[in-house]
Design an enzyme around this catalytic site. Sequence first.
Site, PDB file in Angstrom:
ATOM      1  N   THR A  15    -117.947  11.505   9.648  1.00  0.00           N
ATOM      2  CA  THR A  15    -116.942  12.432  10.161  1.00  0.00           C
ATOM      3  C   THR A  15    -117.085  12.614  11.667  1.00  0.00           C
ATOM      4  O   THR A  15    -118.130  12.319  12.250  1.00  0.00           O
ATOM      5  CB  THR A  15    -117.038  13.801   9.457  1.00  0.00           C
ATOM      6  OG1 THR A  15    -118.310  14.386   9.718  1.00  0.00           O
ATOM      7  CG2 THR A  15    -116.838  13.661   7.955  1.00  0.00           C
ATOM      8  N   ASP A  16    -116.011  13.103  12.268  1.00  0.00           N
ATOM      9  CA  ASP A  16    -116.016  13.320  13.713  1.00  0.00           C
ATOM     10  C   ASP A  16    -116.124  14.816  14.021  1.00  0.00           C
ATOM     11  O   ASP A  16    -116.350  15.630  13.127  1.00  0.00           O
ATOM     12  CB  ASP A  16    -114.782  12.693  14.350  1.00  0.00           C
ATOM     13  CG  ASP A  16    -113.466  13.295  13.853  1.00  0.00           C
ATOM     14  OD1 ASP A  16    -113.484  14.395  13.249  1.00  0.00           O
ATOM     15  OD2 ASP A  16    -112.424  12.666  14.067  1.00  0.00           O
ATOM     16  N   GLN A  17    -115.931  15.170  15.278  1.00  0.00           N
ATOM     17  CA  GLN A  17    -116.061  16.554  15.713  1.00  0.00           C
ATOM     18  C   GLN A  17    -115.042  17.473  15.037  1.00  0.00           C
ATOM     19  O   GLN A  17    -115.272  18.664  14.899  1.00  0.00           O
ATOM     20  CB  GLN A  17    -115.907  16.609  17.235  1.00  0.00           C
ATOM     21  CG  GLN A  17    -116.339  17.914  17.848  1.00  0.00           C
ATOM     22  CD  GLN A  17    -116.341  17.845  19.361  1.00  0.00           C
ATOM     23  OE1 GLN A  17    -115.736  16.966  19.949  1.00  0.00           O
ATOM     24  NE2 GLN A  17    -117.025  18.781  19.986  1.00  0.00           N
TER      25      GLN A  17
END
Length: 143
Positions: A15-17
Amino acid sequence: MLVSEKKIEVRYAETDQMGIVYHANYVIWLEIGRTQLIKDLGFNYAEMEADGILSPVIDIQVSYKKPLRYGEIAIVKTWIESYDGLRVVYGYEILTENAELAVSASSAHVCVKKESFRPISIKRLLPDWHVVYEANKKKDIEQ
């Protein structure tokens, strides 16, 4: 036409930010789906590579529809969209656990000799693969 299915639990590292799966990770999941399809068809991609044949991506199309998040399950569906004895186009859908479309995609591949990177005829050099791919490629509705 065989449609292969592979479930993947979304890991935190994917996942990203924003807390959703980073877009490039979907391409990795397409490879996982393609490898599963090849296995389901009775072949082993690693054995093909050990025999000196590679299958590079020559085109990839990805359309993002709905984000997936950490802890969810992605369901990767993969099939042979088209095949002509030289080029293979795989089709993909990545679904949520609730069968909602998250990603639709396709990737085009050719087989090449490892030492020269020159294209080969699957029909001629991998006749077993050819027969199975012909039998399992997507059929036109009008046929």
